[in-house]
Design a protein around this motif. Structure first.
Motif, PDB file in Angstrom:
ATOM      1  N   GLY A 176       0.491  -1.296  -0.009  1.00  0.00           N
ATOM      2  CA  GLY A 176      -0.105   0.263  -0.098  1.00  0.00           C
ATOM      3  C   GLY A 176       0.696   1.277   0.571  1.00  0.00           C
ATOM      4  N   THR A 177       0.675   2.081  -0.580  1.00  0.00           N
ATOM      5  CA  THR A 177       1.376   3.653  -1.426  1.00  0.00           C
ATOM      6  C   THR A 177      -0.272   4.739  -1.454  1.00  0.00           C
ATOM      7  N   ALA A 178       0.239   5.762  -1.101  1.00  0.00           N
ATOM      8  CA  ALA A 178      -0.348   6.889  -1.473  1.00  0.00           C
ATOM      9  C   ALA A 178      -0.487   6.477  -3.321  1.00  0.00           C
ATOM     10  N   GLY A 179       0.357   6.240  -3.876  1.00  0.00           N
ATOM     11  CA  GLY A 179      -0.213   5.703  -5.207  1.00  0.00           C
ATOM     12  C   GLY A 179      -1.181   4.512  -5.769  1.00  0.00           C
ATOM     13  N   THR A 180      -1.111   3.527  -4.657  1.00  0.00           N
ATOM     14  CA  THR A 180      -1.641   2.739  -4.936  1.00  0.00           C
ATOM     15  C   THR A 180      -3.137   2.554  -5.754  1.00  0.00           C
ATOM     16  N   PRO A 181      -3.208   1.748  -7.157  1.00  0.00           N
ATOM     17  CA  PRO A 181      -4.376   2.071  -7.918  1.00  0.00           C
ATOM     18  C   PRO A 181      -5.180   0.362  -7.660  1.00  0.00           C
ATOM     19  N   PRO A 217      -5.334   5.233  -0.881  1.00  0.00           N
ATOM     20  CA  PRO A 217      -6.392   5.767  -0.759  1.00  0.00           C
ATOM     21  C   PRO A 217      -8.078   5.290  -0.690  1.00  0.00           C
ATOM     22  N   ALA A 218      -8.594   5.893   0.363  1.00  0.00           N
ATOM     23  CA  ALA A 218      -9.873   5.909   0.316  1.00  0.00           C
ATOM     24  C   ALA A 218     -11.199   4.134  -0.428  1.00  0.00           C
ATOM     25  N   ASP A 219     -10.952   4.950  -1.685  1.00  0.00           N
ATOM     26  CA  ASP A 219     -12.271   4.579  -2.476  1.00  0.00           C
ATOM     27  C   ASP A 219     -11.059   3.597  -3.069  1.00  0.00           C
ATOM     28  N   VAL A 220     -10.025   3.248  -3.044  1.00  0.00           N
ATOM     29  CA  VAL A 220      -8.831   2.366  -4.051  1.00  0.00           C
ATOM     30  C   VAL A 220      -9.770   0.700  -2.394  1.00  0.00           C
ATOM     31  N   GLN A 221      -8.934   1.474  -0.772  1.00  0.00           N
ATOM     32  CA  GLN A 221      -9.565   0.971   0.091  1.00  0.00           C
ATOM     33  C   GLN A 221     -10.684  -0.148  -0.222  1.00  0.00           C
ATOM     34  N   ASP A 222     -11.774   0.553  -0.471  1.00  0.00           N
ATOM     35  CA  ASP A 222     -13.756  -0.100  -0.565  1.00  0.00           C
ATOM     36  C   ASP A 222     -13.538  -1.034  -1.428  1.00  0.00           C
ATOM     37  N   SER A 223     -12.342  -0.853  -2.531  1.00  0.00           N
ATOM     38  CA  SER A 223     -12.120  -2.446  -3.615  1.00  0.00           C
ATOM     39  C   SER A 223     -12.299  -3.744  -2.912  1.00  0.00           C
ATOM     40  N   LEU A 224     -12.249  -3.537  -1.497  1.00  0.00           N
ATOM     41  CA  LEU A 224     -11.858  -5.080  -0.738  1.00  0.00           C
ATOM     42  C   LEU A 224     -12.926  -5.440  -0.300  1.00  0.00           C
ATOM     43  N   ILE A 225     -14.413  -4.045   0.099  1.00  0.00           N
ATOM     44  CA  ILE A 225     -15.459  -4.600   0.782  1.00  0.00           C
ATOM     45  C   ILE A 225     -16.049  -5.800   0.209  1.00  0.00           C
ATOM     46  N   THR A 226     -17.073  -5.875  -1.301  1.00  0.00           N
ATOM     47  CA  THR A 226     -17.080  -6.825  -2.056  1.00  0.00           C
ATOM     48  C   THR A 226     -16.657  -8.186  -1.498  1.00  0.00           C
ATOM     49  N   ILE A 227     -15.258  -7.941  -1.796  1.00  0.00           N
ATOM     50  CA  ILE A 227     -14.268  -9.282  -1.506  1.00  0.00           C
ATOM     51  C   ILE A 227     -14.249  -9.706  -0.342  1.00  0.00           C
ATOM     52  N   LEU A 228     -14.500  -8.937   0.777  1.00  0.00           N
ATOM     53  CA  LEU A 228     -14.216 -10.037   1.920  1.00  0.00           C
ATOM     54  C   LEU A 228     -15.626 -10.276   2.265  1.00  0.00           C
ATOM     55  N   SER A 229     -16.740  -9.733   2.252  1.00  0.00           N
ATOM     56  CA  SER A 229     -18.104  -9.747   2.468  1.00  0.00           C
ATOM     57  C   SER A 229     -18.843 -10.803   1.970  1.00  0.00           C
ATOM     58  N   GLU A 230     -18.545 -10.732   0.392  1.00  0.00           N
ATOM     59  CA  GLU A 230     -19.722 -11.007  -0.644  1.00  0.00           C
ATOM     60  C   GLU A 230     -18.192 -12.241  -1.251  1.00  0.00           C
ATOM     61  N   VAL A 249      -1.676   8.940   6.385  1.00  0.00           N
ATOM     62  CA  VAL A 249      -2.973   7.980   6.764  1.00  0.00           C
ATOM     63  C   VAL A 249      -4.260   8.545   6.194  1.00  0.00           C
ATOM     64  N   ASN A 250      -4.479   7.117   5.454  1.00  0.00           N
ATOM     65  CA  ASN A 250      -6.185   7.458   5.458  1.00  0.00           C
ATOM     66  C   ASN A 250      -7.293   6.484   6.213  1.00  0.00           C
ATOM     67  N   GLU A 251      -7.833   6.968   7.097  1.00  0.00           N
ATOM     68  CA  GLU A 251      -8.929   6.330   7.929  1.00  0.00           C
ATOM     69  C   GLU A 251      -9.463   5.988   7.373  1.00  0.00           C
ATOM     70  N   LEU A 252      -9.401   4.213   7.618  1.00  0.00           N
ATOM     71  CA  LEU A 252     -10.724   3.140   7.606  1.00  0.00           C
ATOM     72  C   LEU A 252     -11.999   3.147   7.188  1.00  0.00           C
TER      73      LEU A 252
END
Length: 385
Positions: free
Chosen positions: A134-139, A186-199, A230-233
């Motif tokens: 993870g970095t500030a530029g992670t897509p 970045p927060a919007d990239v973090q949230d790409s994990l939500i479907t992976i972890l929940s569904e 740091v970007n809060e979850l």
């Protein structure tokens, strides 16, 4: 359409990783992956592990915890500790991975989050290389998938043109993925994990398909909230994790033990002198770091100003390793105060204005007056001159 109910073979070179194997790491590898560096211990544990194993786990949860915490097997094989800390912390982390919950290792910098993450993945899956840094530029593509644009332009969207991320590969193969420094993403990239972890699924809308995680898949993330950037979850993402906080070492003796073990491991790969000759200097480095970190001397009598840096155990390891290199190449091979003084100064004085005042006050009021520390005091004075 659903894709892959069983593990599939994916060319790891397509996303820059190196395939794991069961062999021994090459002797010229500077920093072997955990599954290679400790292959003998993992094999011994697997051979004597008669406890139930979750699907696609190489070891049982008990054996994974033993691998991290150390112990002696019935046949006399000694398993070296990889983590020195509360046993319950490791047990909760391992148990989390045996459920459908992802694991978040949280702690201040230098509490061995990455180290524990790597060894957990090595023990559970036999492969610690399915890693997203993870970095500030992670897509978003680093977590989901990308495209081979030459194939995409030539033939259009297809499975052959798709480049799987380490997370996608872990889902398809039933392995453990790792995401380092999650809060730097970045927060919007973090949230790409939500479907992976929940569904437990990763949609591929361009193909009208999805990758469904097979049994054995899980994810370990590490994070800290001390550093800048740091970007809060989001609350939605945080709910998908079980959080385990890795504490700083409780006692000076525990921290000295951790530093000594890691320096020995690093030193062997660099052909540096044996650590036992420098245990006294390790103890002094740890004492300085703990006192400045806590804001009070070990005896509790003198309050101290806090420097801007974290002065973590990892930084102590770096200081001692650098000192050993100095002793080996420009000294007599024995770690002395002069070998670590410059490293200590560099670790403490991060802000040249504020931290130098903190260091000078500590040096003159604590180090100068401490019995048996006159050589360390002189070395630090010379380093800061």
């Amino acid at each position: 359409m659903s894709v892959s109910a069983e593990p599939t073979s994916v060319d790891p070179r397509r996303n820059g990783s190196v395939p794991a194997d069961t062999g021994t790491a090459r002797t010229d590898t500077l920093r072997p992956h955990a599954e290679h560096a400790f292959a003998d211990e993992l094999a011994a544990l697997a051979a004597q592990d008669d406890r139930p194993r979750p699907a696609r786990w190489r070891l049982s949860p008990w054996a994974v915890a033993t691998y991290l915490l150390g112990g002696t097997l019935p046949d006399g094989t000694v398993i070296t500790p990889k983590y020195v800390g509360p046993r319950r912390v490791v047990e909760v982390a391992v148990t989390t991975l045996a459920t459908d919950r992802a694991l978040l290792l949280l702690g201040v910098p230098g509490t061995a989050k990455t180290w524990v993450s790597e060894h957990l993945a090595a023990a559970v899956s036999g492969d610690s290389t399915l890693l997203v840094q993870g970095t500030a530029g992670t897509p978003e593509e680093a977590i989901r998938y990308g495209w081979n644009y030459a194939r995409l332009l030539a033939h259009g969207p297809s499975r052959d043109a798709l480049v799987p991320s380490p997370v996608m590969r872990a889902m398809a193969e039933g392995r453990t993925a790792r995401v380092e420094e999650l809060t730097r993403i970045p927060a919007d990239v973090q949230d790409s994990l939500i479907t992976i972890l929940s569904e437990k699924t990763l949609p591929i809308p361009e193909l009208g398909q999805e990758v469904q995680a097979v049994r054995g898949f899980n994810l370990i993330a590490t994070a800290n909230d001390r550093d800048r950037g740091v970007n809060e979850l989001s609350s939605a993402l945080r709910r998908r994790f079980n959080t385990v906080v890795l504490p700083l070492p409780e006692t000076p003796e525990a921290e000295v033990d951790i530093v000594t073990r890691r320096v020995e491991q690093i030193g062997r790969s660099l052909d540096l002198p044996a650590v036992p000759d420098g245990v006294d200097e390790i103890r002094r480095v740890v004492t300085v770091f703990r006192e400045l970190r806590d804001g009070v001397t070990a005896d509790g009598r003198t309050k101290l100003k806090l420097p801007s840096g974290t002065l973590s155990t990892a930084e102590a390891i770096s200081v001692v390793t650098g000192g050993l290199a100095l002793a080996a190449h420009f000294g007599d091979g024995v770690l002395r105060a002069g070998d670590v003084a410059a490293g200590v100064l560099g670790a403490v004085v991060r802000d040249p204005a504020a931290d130098r005042v903190v260091w000078q006050e500590y040096l003159e009021t604590v180090v100068r007056e401490r019995d048996g520390w006159s050589d360390f005091y002189r070395a630090c004075r010379e380093a800061g001159a």
